[in-house]
Design a protein around this motif. Structure first.
Motif, PDB file in Angstrom:
ATOM      1  N   ASP A  31       0.840  -0.999   0.372  1.00  0.00           N
ATOM      2  CA  ASP A  31      -0.029   0.196  -0.302  1.00  0.00           C
ATOM      3  C   ASP A  31       0.807   1.001   0.384  1.00  0.00           C
ATOM      4  OD1 ASP A  31      -2.614  -0.920   0.042  1.00  0.00           O
ATOM      5  OD2 ASP A  31      -3.293  -0.646   1.983  1.00  0.00           O
ATOM      6  N   ASP A  32       1.848   1.424   0.776  1.00  0.00           N
ATOM      7  CA  ASP A  32       2.899   2.719   0.449  1.00  0.00           C
ATOM      8  C   ASP A  32       3.524   3.043  -0.442  1.00  0.00           C
ATOM      9  OD1 ASP A  32       2.182   2.654   3.259  1.00  0.00           O
ATOM     10  OD2 ASP A  32       4.178   1.455   4.216  1.00  0.00           O
ATOM     11  N   LEU A  33       3.577   1.774  -1.177  1.00  0.00           N
ATOM     12  CA  LEU A  33       4.781   1.684  -2.427  1.00  0.00           C
ATOM     13  C   LEU A  33       3.493   2.574  -3.609  1.00  0.00           C
ATOM     14  CD1 LEU A  33       6.230  -1.752  -3.329  1.00  0.00           C
ATOM     15  CD2 LEU A  33       7.411   0.627  -2.624  1.00  0.00           C
ATOM     16  N   LYS A  34       2.566   2.092  -3.441  1.00  0.00           N
ATOM     17  CA  LYS A  34       1.003   2.168  -4.206  1.00  0.00           C
ATOM     18  C   LYS A  34       0.568   3.859  -3.630  1.00  0.00           C
ATOM     19  CE  LYS A  34      -1.483  -1.905  -4.893  1.00  0.00           C
ATOM     20  NZ  LYS A  34      -2.396  -2.933  -4.457  1.00  0.00           N
ATOM     21  N   ARG A  35       0.570   4.163  -2.529  1.00  0.00           N
ATOM     22  CA  ARG A  35       0.911   5.568  -2.311  1.00  0.00           C
ATOM     23  C   ARG A  35       1.999   6.600  -2.406  1.00  0.00           C
ATOM     24  NH1 ARG A  35      -0.051   4.808   3.090  1.00  0.00           N
ATOM     25  NH2 ARG A  35      -1.834   3.955   2.375  1.00  0.00           N
ATOM     26  N   LEU A  36       2.910   5.884  -2.592  1.00  0.00           N
ATOM     27  CA  LEU A  36       4.271   6.636  -3.132  1.00  0.00           C
ATOM     28  C   LEU A  36       4.170   6.900  -4.591  1.00  0.00           C
ATOM     29  CD1 LEU A  36       7.460   5.410  -0.572  1.00  0.00           C
ATOM     30  CD2 LEU A  36       6.137   7.468  -0.829  1.00  0.00           C
ATOM     31  N   GLU A  37       3.792   6.191  -4.965  1.00  0.00           N
ATOM     32  CA  GLU A  37       4.201   5.873  -6.944  1.00  0.00           C
ATOM     33  C   GLU A  37       2.150   7.268  -7.208  1.00  0.00           C
ATOM     34  OE1 GLU A  37       3.007   1.877  -8.175  1.00  0.00           O
ATOM     35  OE2 GLU A  37       5.353   1.513  -7.959  1.00  0.00           O
ATOM     36  N   LYS A  38       1.792   7.959  -6.902  1.00  0.00           N
ATOM     37  CA  LYS A  38       0.470   8.241  -6.285  1.00  0.00           C
ATOM     38  C   LYS A  38       1.049   9.829  -6.287  1.00  0.00           C
ATOM     39  CE  LYS A  38      -4.024   5.143  -6.094  1.00  0.00           C
ATOM     40  NZ  LYS A  38      -4.563   5.125  -5.212  1.00  0.00           N
ATOM     41  N   ILE A  39       1.474   9.702  -5.076  1.00  0.00           N
ATOM     42  CA  ILE A  39       1.920  11.141  -5.238  1.00  0.00           C
ATOM     43  C   ILE A  39       3.141  11.672  -6.143  1.00  0.00           C
ATOM     44  CG2 ILE A  39       3.830  12.060  -2.796  1.00  0.00           C
ATOM     45  CD1 ILE A  39       2.281  10.087  -1.218  1.00  0.00           C
ATOM     46  N   LYS A  40       4.252  10.713  -5.576  1.00  0.00           N
ATOM     47  CA  LYS A  40       5.132  11.192  -7.235  1.00  0.00           C
ATOM     48  C   LYS A  40       4.365  11.532  -8.654  1.00  0.00           C
ATOM     49  CE  LYS A  40       8.986   8.302  -6.138  1.00  0.00           C
ATOM     50  NZ  LYS A  40       9.530   7.173  -6.082  1.00  0.00           N
ATOM     51  N   ALA A  41       3.141  10.675  -9.152  1.00  0.00           N
ATOM     52  CA  ALA A  41       2.524  11.375 -10.417  1.00  0.00           C
ATOM     53  C   ALA A  41       1.773  12.083 -10.364  1.00  0.00           C
ATOM     54  CB  ALA A  41       1.506   9.581 -11.109  1.00  0.00           C
ATOM     55  N   HIS A  42       1.783  12.846  -9.600  1.00  0.00           N
ATOM     56  CA  HIS A  42       0.906  13.550  -8.728  1.00  0.00           C
ATOM     57  C   HIS A  42       1.658  15.098  -8.917  1.00  0.00           C
ATOM     58  CE1 HIS A  42      -1.991  16.563  -7.460  1.00  0.00           C
ATOM     59  NE2 HIS A  42      -1.186  16.830  -6.005  1.00  0.00           N
ATOM     60  N   ARG A  43       2.708  15.313  -7.879  1.00  0.00           N
ATOM     61  CA  ARG A  43       3.788  16.066  -7.851  1.00  0.00           C
ATOM     62  C   ARG A  43       4.662  16.076  -9.749  1.00  0.00           C
ATOM     63  NH1 ARG A  43       7.130  14.322  -2.724  1.00  0.00           N
ATOM     64  NH2 ARG A  43       5.459  15.154  -1.240  1.00  0.00           N
ATOM     65  N   GLN A  44       4.477  15.261 -10.350  1.00  0.00           N
ATOM     66  CA  GLN A  44       5.027  15.858 -11.866  1.00  0.00           C
ATOM     67  C   GLN A  44       3.564  16.166 -12.752  1.00  0.00           C
ATOM     68  OE1 GLN A  44       5.496  11.715 -12.994  1.00  0.00           O
ATOM     69  NE2 GLN A  44       7.451  11.764 -12.457  1.00  0.00           N
ATOM     70  N   LYS A  45       3.020  15.754 -12.653  1.00  0.00           N
ATOM     71  CA  LYS A  45       1.412  16.410 -12.909  1.00  0.00           C
ATOM     72  C   LYS A  45       1.893  18.198 -12.920  1.00  0.00           C
ATOM     73  CE  LYS A  45      -1.948  12.987 -13.807  1.00  0.00           C
ATOM     74  NZ  LYS A  45      -2.720  12.316 -13.042  1.00  0.00           N
ATOM     75  N   ARG A  46       1.085  18.343 -11.615  1.00  0.00           N
ATOM     76  CA  ARG A  46       1.333  20.106 -10.918  1.00  0.00           C
ATOM     77  C   ARG A  46       2.803  20.504 -11.312  1.00  0.00           C
ATOM     78  NH1 ARG A  46       1.285  18.754  -4.935  1.00  0.00           N
ATOM     79  NH2 ARG A  46       3.127  20.050  -4.732  1.00  0.00           N
ATOM     80  N   ALA A  47       4.085  19.816 -11.126  1.00  0.00           N
ATOM     81  CA  ALA A  47       5.043  20.868 -12.436  1.00  0.00           C
ATOM     82  C   ALA A  47       4.894  21.425 -13.257  1.00  0.00           C
ATOM     83  CB  ALA A  47       6.133  19.364 -11.465  1.00  0.00           C
ATOM     84  N   VAL A  48       4.535  20.307 -13.866  1.00  0.00           N
ATOM     85  CA  VAL A  48       4.280  20.015 -15.630  1.00  0.00           C
ATOM     86  C   VAL A  48       2.907  21.207 -16.009  1.00  0.00           C
ATOM     87  CG1 VAL A  48       3.267  18.955 -17.221  1.00  0.00           C
ATOM     88  CG2 VAL A  48       4.833  17.785 -16.605  1.00  0.00           C
ATOM     89  N   ARG A  49       1.961  21.590 -14.809  1.00  0.00           N
ATOM     90  CA  ARG A  49       1.243  22.312 -15.016  1.00  0.00           C
ATOM     91  C   ARG A  49       1.548  24.269 -14.923  1.00  0.00           C
ATOM     92  NH1 ARG A  49      -2.862  20.378 -11.591  1.00  0.00           N
ATOM     93  NH2 ARG A  49      -3.230  18.458 -12.169  1.00  0.00           N
ATOM     94  N   ARG A  50       2.423  24.197 -13.947  1.00  0.00           N
ATOM     95  CA  ARG A  50       3.266  25.040 -12.988  1.00  0.00           C
ATOM     96  C   ARG A  50       4.270  25.558 -14.213  1.00  0.00           C
ATOM     97  NH1 ARG A  50       4.969  24.271  -6.739  1.00  0.00           N
ATOM     98  NH2 ARG A  50       3.118  24.207  -6.045  1.00  0.00           N
ATOM     99  N   SER A  51       5.490  24.683 -15.243  1.00  0.00           N
ATOM    100  CA  SER A  51       5.965  25.104 -16.019  1.00  0.00           C
ATOM    101  C   SER A  51       5.305  25.184 -17.147  1.00  0.00           C
ATOM    102  CB  SER A  51       7.123  23.709 -15.825  1.00  0.00           C
ATOM    103  OG  SER A  51       6.021  22.540 -16.650  1.00  0.00           O
ATOM    104  N   SER A  52       4.600  24.870 -17.847  1.00  0.00           N
ATOM    105  CA  SER A  52       3.533  25.175 -18.805  1.00  0.00           C
ATOM    106  C   SER A  52       3.492  26.791 -18.315  1.00  0.00           C
ATOM    107  CB  SER A  52       2.421  23.890 -19.557  1.00  0.00           C
ATOM    108  OG  SER A  52       2.141  24.384 -17.844  1.00  0.00           O
ATOM    109  N   GLY A  53       2.551  26.668 -17.202  1.00  0.00           N
ATOM    110  CA  GLY A  53       1.727  27.880 -16.650  1.00  0.00           C
ATOM    111  C   GLY A  53       3.139  29.235 -16.824  1.00  0.00           C
ATOM    112  N   GLN A  54       4.054  28.537 -16.548  1.00  0.00           N
ATOM    113  CA  GLN A  54       5.367  30.006 -16.487  1.00  0.00           C
ATOM    114  C   GLN A  54       5.650  30.306 -17.829  1.00  0.00           C
ATOM    115  OE1 GLN A  54       8.288  28.237 -14.198  1.00  0.00           O
ATOM    116  NE2 GLN A  54       6.919  28.682 -11.963  1.00  0.00           N
ATOM    117  N   ARG A  55       4.891  29.479 -18.563  1.00  0.00           N
ATOM    118  CA  ARG A  55       5.655  29.597 -20.124  1.00  0.00           C
ATOM    119  C   ARG A  55       4.714  30.197 -20.712  1.00  0.00           C
ATOM    120  NH1 ARG A  55       6.443  23.741 -21.812  1.00  0.00           N
ATOM    121  NH2 ARG A  55       8.448  23.168 -20.012  1.00  0.00           N
ATOM    122  N   ALA A  56       3.523  29.895 -20.332  1.00  0.00           N
ATOM    123  CA  ALA A  56       2.999  30.424 -21.095  1.00  0.00           C
ATOM    124  C   ALA A  56       2.255  32.668 -20.839  1.00  0.00           C
ATOM    125  CB  ALA A  56       1.007  29.935 -20.475  1.00  0.00           C
ATOM    126  N   VAL A  57       2.858  32.295 -19.372  1.00  0.00           N
ATOM    127  CA  VAL A  57       2.811  33.915 -19.658  1.00  0.00           C
ATOM    128  C   VAL A  57       4.340  34.860 -18.979  1.00  0.00           C
ATOM    129  CG1 VAL A  57       3.267  35.475 -16.742  1.00  0.00           C
ATOM    130  CG2 VAL A  57       2.106  33.741 -16.359  1.00  0.00           C
TER     131      VAL A  57
END
Length: 137
Positions: free
Chosen positions: A102-128
């Motif tokens: 369960d911990d391994l699955k939870r860690l994978e979800k957290i990593k995926a969420h952080r990557q999505k957030r980082a992509v959104r942030r970086s694409s948002g900064q590019r747009a600005v």
């Protein structure tokens, strides 16, 4: 196709033994628990004696305890039996069981969420940055 009745999962069982218990008695407890696990058809991946350590708070009037870690591939039934045995052993003052898959699955979800957030942030900064550069022209 035959399906297993219980799915095997990875667990960590850590318990603290009374500091006055000898190494031989700790080995005896470990061999008893290992026997219970293997008799049930489950597997012990690792038994690690972590030695005597200071407890974070007093447990049954003890300030120190000997820590032991079991890493097990097993099912819920064997974990229930292990916890029952640990509860009635006088030498064991505390225990905890953690299901690791369960911990391994939870860690994978957290990593995926952080990557999505980082992509959104970086694409948002590019747009600005693109809008700012367009205003300059």
């Amino acid at each position: 196709v035959l399906l297993p009745i219980f799915e095997m999962r990875k667990y960590e069982v850590m318990f603290i033994v009374n500091p006055n218990v000898t190494e031989e008695e700790i080995d005896k407890i470990n061999s008893q628990l290992e026997g219970v696990i293997t008799a049930a058809g489950c597997q012990v991946e690792k038994i690690e004696k972590l030695g005597k350590r200071r407890l974070a708070y007093m447990v049954d009037k003890f300030r120190d305890g000997s820590y032991v870690l079991f890493v097990i591939d097993g099912n819920g039934a064997i974990i229930k039996e292990l916890e029952r045995r640990l509860r009635v052993m006088d030498a064991v003052i505390k225990y905890i069981t953690v299901r690791m898959d369960d911990d391994l699955k939870r860690l994978e979800k957290i990593k995926a969420h952080r990557q999505k957030r980082a992509v959104r942030r970086s694409s948002g900064q590019r747009a600005v940055a693109v809008e700012e550069s367009a205003e300059e022209f």
